[in-house]
Write a protein that holds these residues in place. Structure first.
Motif, PDB file in Angstrom:
ATOM      1  N   ALA A  27     -11.222  53.989  -9.402  1.00 25.60           N
ATOM      2  CA  ALA A  27     -10.096  54.776  -9.918  1.00 25.60           C
ATOM      3  C   ALA A  27      -9.962  56.092  -9.158  1.00 25.60           C
ATOM      4  O   ALA A  27      -8.857  56.531  -8.843  1.00 25.60           O
ATOM      5  N   THR A  28     -11.084  56.751  -8.839  1.00 27.03           N
ATOM      6  CA  THR A  28     -11.055  58.007  -8.089  1.00 27.03           C
ATOM      7  C   THR A  28     -10.519  57.773  -6.688  1.00 27.03           C
ATOM      8  O   THR A  28      -9.698  58.545  -6.195  1.00 27.03           O
ATOM      9  N   SER A  34      -3.620  56.430  -0.624  1.00 27.71           N
ATOM     10  CA  SER A  34      -2.563  55.436  -0.792  1.00 27.71           C
ATOM     11  C   SER A  34      -3.105  54.047  -0.457  1.00 27.71           C
ATOM     12  O   SER A  34      -4.167  53.903   0.142  1.00 27.71           O
ATOM     13  N   ILE A  35      -2.370  53.036  -0.836  1.00 31.76           N
ATOM     14  CA  ILE A  35      -2.802  51.663  -0.561  1.00 31.76           C
ATOM     15  C   ILE A  35      -2.883  51.425   0.940  1.00 31.76           C
ATOM     16  O   ILE A  35      -3.827  50.797   1.425  1.00 31.76           O
ATOM     17  N   GLY A  36      -1.942  51.946   1.683  1.00 34.26           N
ATOM     18  CA  GLY A  36      -1.971  51.805   3.147  1.00 34.26           C
ATOM     19  C   GLY A  36      -3.217  52.453   3.736  1.00 34.26           C
ATOM     20  O   GLY A  36      -3.853  51.902   4.635  1.00 34.26           O
ATOM     21  N   GLY A  37      -3.583  53.617   3.213  1.00 33.38           N
ATOM     22  CA  GLY A  37      -4.793  54.291   3.682  1.00 33.38           C
ATOM     23  C   GLY A  37      -6.047  53.515   3.331  1.00 33.38           C
ATOM     24  O   GLY A  37      -6.987  53.441   4.124  1.00 33.38           O
ATOM     25  N   LEU A  38      -6.049  52.931   2.137  1.00 40.70           N
ATOM     26  CA  LEU A  38      -7.193  52.117   1.724  1.00 40.70           C
ATOM     27  C   LEU A  38      -7.352  50.886   2.617  1.00 40.70           C
ATOM     28  O   LEU A  38      -8.458  50.539   3.027  1.00 40.70           O
ATOM     29  N   VAL A  39      -6.229  50.239   2.911  1.00 44.59           N
ATOM     30  CA  VAL A  39      -6.276  49.053   3.777  1.00 44.59           C
ATOM     31  C   VAL A  39      -6.749  49.446   5.174  1.00 44.59           C
ATOM     32  O   VAL A  39      -7.575  48.761   5.783  1.00 44.59           O
ATOM     33  N   ARG A  40      -6.231  50.566   5.683  1.00 40.25           N
ATOM     34  CA  ARG A  40      -6.636  51.042   7.009  1.00 40.25           C
ATOM     35  C   ARG A  40      -8.135  51.354   7.029  1.00 40.25           C
ATOM     36  O   ARG A  40      -8.855  50.946   7.958  1.00 40.25           O
ATOM     37  N   ASP A  41      -8.624  52.052   5.990  1.00 42.41           N
ATOM     38  CA  ASP A  41     -10.052  52.373   5.921  1.00 42.41           C
ATOM     39  C   ASP A  41     -10.910  51.108   5.810  1.00 42.41           C
ATOM     40  O   ASP A  41     -11.943  50.987   6.468  1.00 42.41           O
TER      41      ASP A  41
END
Length: 156
Positions: A27-28, A34-41
């Motif tokens: 959750a944090t 963002s979702i795009g940043g999460l996918v990129r990471d």
């Protein structure tokens, strides 16, 4: 990220690039990125993980191959002594022993010495080859990576 060929840590194996693993809740992380940043990471971390595993496997397998080659040298020496030894030198030795012993005993002694020398080199080769081991660090690291990927979304 460092290359595995650039630095070593004194253990003979190259350092492996690491992925920062944090104990943050999903959750944090979702609130801050963002979702795009999460996918990129996630893609970058997965790519780093795969590269690190490949580098670790390469280095461990290369080390074991070197040990195997060193051990096989003893087998080559044993075969060389057995197959391509100087026939005339051993024949001379048998003829020399023939002065003090019966001819058959002289040739039997020379043949026995040839077998002992070949057996000694074969023993040294077996000792070197028995030291070969599976790439345990790679296996353990791959198991840890699979476990981390499986439990990534679970809360603790």
């Amino acid at each position: 990220m460092t290359s595995a060929r650039e630095n070593t840590n004194g253990s003979g194996l190259p350092p492996v690039p690491s992925i920062p693993l944090t104990a943050e809740s999903p959750a944090t992380i979702a609130g801050e990125t963002s979702i795009g940043g999460l996918v990129r990471d996630a893609t970058a971390h997965l790519s780093t993980l795969v590269r690190a595993e490949v580098e670790l496997a390469k280095s461990e397998v290369a080390g074991e191959i070197k040990k195997g080659v060193k051990g096989s040298v003893y087998f080559i020496v044993a075969l060389t002594v057995l197959l391509f030894s100087s026939f005339f030198f051993f024949f001379f030795g048998a003829e020399l022993l023939d002065v003090w012993l019966p001819r058959w005993a002289a040739f039997l002694i020379v043949f026995g010495l040839m077998l002992v020398v070949a057996g000694g080199f074969a023993f040294l080769g077996v000792r070197k080859v028995r030291k070969l081991r599976a790439p345990q660090r790679t296996i353990d690291s791959a198991r840890d990576a699979v476990a981390a990927i499986r439990h990534r979304g679970e809360s603790r």
